[in-house]
Design a protein around this motif. Structure first.
Motif, PDB file in Angstrom:
ATOM      1  N   GLY A   3       0.691  -1.081  -0.066  1.00  0.00           N
ATOM      2  CA  GLY A   3       0.159  -0.015   0.103  1.00  0.00           C
ATOM      3  C   GLY A   3       0.644   1.171   0.083  1.00  0.00           C
ATOM      4  O   GLY A   3       0.421   2.409   0.497  1.00  0.00           O
ATOM      5  N   SER A   5       2.372   4.847  -1.033  1.00  0.00           N
ATOM      6  CA  SER A   5       1.646   5.902  -1.773  1.00  0.00           C
ATOM      7  C   SER A   5       2.706   7.035  -2.067  1.00  0.00           C
ATOM      8  O   SER A   5       3.712   7.369  -1.211  1.00  0.00           O
ATOM      9  CB  SER A   5       0.525   6.509  -0.747  1.00  0.00           C
ATOM     10  N   ARG A  19      -5.734   6.124  -5.384  1.00  0.00           N
ATOM     11  CA  ARG A  19      -5.658   4.687  -5.022  1.00  0.00           C
ATOM     12  C   ARG A  19      -5.434   3.664  -5.891  1.00  0.00           C
ATOM     13  O   ARG A  19      -4.912   2.612  -5.727  1.00  0.00           O
ATOM     14  CB  ARG A  19      -7.149   4.479  -4.003  1.00  0.00           C
ATOM     15  N   ASP A  22      -1.945   3.223  -6.721  1.00  0.00           N
ATOM     16  CA  ASP A  22      -1.133   2.441  -5.665  1.00  0.00           C
ATOM     17  C   ASP A  22      -1.226   0.929  -5.859  1.00  0.00           C
ATOM     18  O   ASP A  22      -0.412   0.037  -5.707  1.00  0.00           O
ATOM     19  CB  ASP A  22      -1.658   2.970  -4.344  1.00  0.00           C
ATOM     20  N   ALA A  23      -2.582   0.651  -5.963  1.00  0.00           N
ATOM     21  CA  ALA A  23      -3.104  -0.658  -5.858  1.00  0.00           C
ATOM     22  C   ALA A  23      -2.394  -1.417  -7.148  1.00  0.00           C
ATOM     23  O   ALA A  23      -1.836  -2.488  -7.033  1.00  0.00           O
ATOM     24  CB  ALA A  23      -4.434  -1.043  -6.011  1.00  0.00           C
ATOM     25  N   ALA A  26       1.264  -2.042  -6.625  1.00  0.00           N
ATOM     26  CA  ALA A  26       1.604  -3.288  -5.716  1.00  0.00           C
ATOM     27  C   ALA A  26       1.116  -4.624  -6.523  1.00  0.00           C
ATOM     28  O   ALA A  26       1.975  -5.562  -6.262  1.00  0.00           O
ATOM     29  CB  ALA A  26       0.503  -3.391  -4.456  1.00  0.00           C
ATOM     30  N   GLU A  27      -0.037  -4.947  -7.204  1.00  0.00           N
ATOM     31  CA  GLU A  27      -0.188  -5.823  -7.906  1.00  0.00           C
ATOM     32  C   GLU A  27       0.956  -6.150  -9.003  1.00  0.00           C
ATOM     33  O   GLU A  27       1.447  -7.409  -9.075  1.00  0.00           O
ATOM     34  CB  GLU A  27      -1.366  -5.819  -8.613  1.00  0.00           C
ATOM     35  N   ILE A  41      -6.689  -5.325  -8.649  1.00  0.00           N
ATOM     36  CA  ILE A  41      -6.437  -3.894  -8.441  1.00  0.00           C
ATOM     37  C   ILE A  41      -7.598  -3.024  -8.016  1.00  0.00           C
ATOM     38  O   ILE A  41      -7.611  -2.476  -7.033  1.00  0.00           O
ATOM     39  CB  ILE A  41      -5.884  -3.363  -9.641  1.00  0.00           C
ATOM     40  N   GLU A  43     -10.374  -4.081  -6.339  1.00  0.00           N
ATOM     41  CA  GLU A  43     -10.682  -4.580  -5.094  1.00  0.00           C
ATOM     42  C   GLU A  43      -9.759  -3.696  -4.090  1.00  0.00           C
ATOM     43  O   GLU A  43     -10.206  -3.328  -2.862  1.00  0.00           O
ATOM     44  CB  GLU A  43     -10.543  -6.154  -4.891  1.00  0.00           C
ATOM     45  N   ALA A  44      -8.244  -3.925  -4.498  1.00  0.00           N
ATOM     46  CA  ALA A  44      -7.437  -3.217  -3.455  1.00  0.00           C
ATOM     47  C   ALA A  44      -7.797  -1.607  -3.446  1.00  0.00           C
ATOM     48  O   ALA A  44      -7.641  -1.150  -2.427  1.00  0.00           O
ATOM     49  CB  ALA A  44      -5.965  -3.572  -3.830  1.00  0.00           C
ATOM     50  N   ALA A  45      -8.316  -1.091  -4.482  1.00  0.00           N
ATOM     51  CA  ALA A  45      -8.525   0.331  -4.446  1.00  0.00           C
ATOM     52  C   ALA A  45      -9.975   0.509  -4.058  1.00  0.00           C
ATOM     53  O   ALA A  45     -10.309   1.801  -3.833  1.00  0.00           O
ATOM     54  CB  ALA A  45      -8.624   0.748  -5.983  1.00  0.00           C
TER      55      ALA A  45
END
Lengths: 196, 196, 196, 196
Positions: A3, A5, A19, A22-23, A26-27, A41, A43-45
């Motif tokens: 996470g 940023s 957001r 960032d997601a 990470a992915e 992506i 979902e994480a966002a």
DNA sequence: CATGAATGAGGGTTCATTCAT
DNA sequence: CATGAATGAACCCTCATTCAT
């Protein structure tokens, strides 16, 4: 590594877009561009897959945007580090550069993986301007190294570019592995026998 | 970095199987595990997608086999390098280790990418025994470094493991970038001020 | 209008491919290219959506193939009709052309809709060679009409091309509506007061 | 055929609504109901997709409204044409009908495509009242034809409905192709040998 | 009235996998 | 051993639709 940023460094903009970026970073860092699913992506966002398309026209564009964010943030940090007192000795400036680079890695986190890892070379080729930016980044580092060689701080003889690549290779490996910047910087300085 | 084969190092086996493994290593190195399509692998190996299933029960198994090939070849090379004269000085053994590691990278090529890149951590976890092998590999390097520190060849103080990680990071970066082993070894030795 | 096949006219080829083409022609004729779902086409052809991609690389290519089949079959039938006895009178040849055209519509069925309907103009533009083929088709009809005008069978004066367009418009409307060719041909002949 | 409006014929109403209807008619005429995207319609009408829902509760309703507009305008024109002097001869009234129909096609443009093209049969079925209106339209034409047959203007014998379908087929083909009404009317009259 | 943002259902497409030949 | 053909799950993407502002 989770996470991360670049919020503070990049100024405020669309929050959702950040957001998503960032997601995505990470992915991508974890599974590569092909393995980074838009579902994960999104979902994480905190939204659904289709909603991503309101902010980015395609997965390709999203990935490019991640790269661009990473590059922008990297260069910004490098500028800050390099803009340091010009009256400093080459050794001091080399030390500062090392520390700045390590700190940038720690702060950029997932973005750093995407920008630096050679596995993403194919990606890099697809983002216009990426190579120019990286070239500039490397050029500055080569200058730093050359100055240290002229000064006797680093052994003269080897091509500054090769020295730089080895040095950055070491820093990146440690940084991406999550080593704390300050400690790593000390070890590197000791190995290179930089004057304290 | 293209079409590398671990043939000589691994002994002769099924020829088609080897072609598939080489093709898979190249695809995975370039596009990551998710982006490596069975279609592309099959084509590079000179057959059709479905035929892969005669040699490997699934994509997962194929990928694991690539990793195992890489690890096997790596360890074999490391053994050769480390088995060098025990009467040699720590500095000599460190030099030999550096050269051996760089040569291995050059020879393993695509396999090296798959085995070393932190991006493939998720993959590594799925291959049983991989971690043990890597631990052993790293342990030996730490010993090499520790001996060099005791000897005064490398600065004492820093944790040998950290030193090793930085050193291998530098070597891997250069090796994966395609730098010639001999030349790189010299630059590294100069930077570390190893006695010639 | 359902499940028409150009099988006999086009020679034997891959059977599944033909089934898919027929199904696609029917779907497109009924719902337009955008409304023709691959799911519906696949189901009508007796397989699953994904399987279509073994036979056609994309929906666009499938649609183009449908158009090409339709054009090929149309021209073949027209050739047969036009190749009729050259010694026949213009009136006889006009009658033969009308009947041939109506029969072709009946036999081509769904393909005729796709080839003839002005609503598919956008489609037509995307199939290379389509326009040339249609131009040739129309040219022959204009000749037929001109000969009939010279002969007094049709009123002299009007542009043969305009007459042809009106005539084909009437035939197409009846044909696409499913009117039986023989009966329609008689009514047309009566309206044009062609000598029986 | 571009940007046609039924404004004058339908009286003044909500201006935005009219712009949307015109845009929708154009999109539907060109790409079919399924291919007509609300985005494209909105853009052509000068607003954003979501705003359409203030004027129409759904895409279905919008399409129905287009059809209804087309029908309303068609009938209105037909009434005008048919309401002409009842003392006129059948031949004169047939001529007037032909001209009126061609003029209506030219003026209705995109609406005419949607109302007439057999490809939109599925659409037509979904608009309540559409079939009744069309039946009435066709009934009047059949009467016109029958009167002309009784009178000897057109050949007696053929079913008036069939004659009408052929005639309208020819007119529609020419009209939708953009042929000028007056000229087409003359050619049709010549072909049918209507007394001048 | 109009819009920006989000949604869910569905569409086209890819891909690992299976199997009869 | 190898392949052509088929499959289903998952993917990226579109689009009609909703709603707070």
């Amino acid at each position: 590594m989770a996470g991360a940023s670049t919020e503070r460094a990049l100024g405020k903009g669309d929050l959702t877009r950040r957001r998503i970026l960032d997601a995505a970073a990470a992915e991508i860092a974890r599974h590569g561009p092909a393995g980074a699913g838009l579902g994960a992506i999104a979902e994480a966002a905190g939204l659904r897959t289709g909603s991503l398309y309101f902010h980015f026209p395609s997965k390709q564009h999203l990935i490019s945007a991640v790269l661009e964010e990473g590059i922008r943030a990297s260069l910004q940090r490098l500028d800050a580090a390099m803009a340091a007192p010009q009256r400093a000795t080459p050794a001091e400036r080399l030390r500062a550069g090392i520390t700045a680079h390590l700190r940038a890695l720690a702060e950029l986190s997932d973005y750093a993986v995407v920008v630096l890892a050679p596995q993403f070379a194919a990606l890099h080729r697809e983002v216009p301007g990426f190579r120019a930016l990286r070239r500039e980044y490397l050029r500055r580092w080569a200058e730093l190294v050359a100055a240290a060689q002229d000064d006797g701080t680093l052994p003269a003889g080897p091509d500054p570019a090769e020295v730089r690549d080895l040095l950055l290779g070491a820093l990146n490996a440690a940084g991406l592995a999550g080593q704390p910047p300050a400690r790593t910087a000390e070890v590197v300085a000791a190995l290179l026998r930089l004057p304290s």
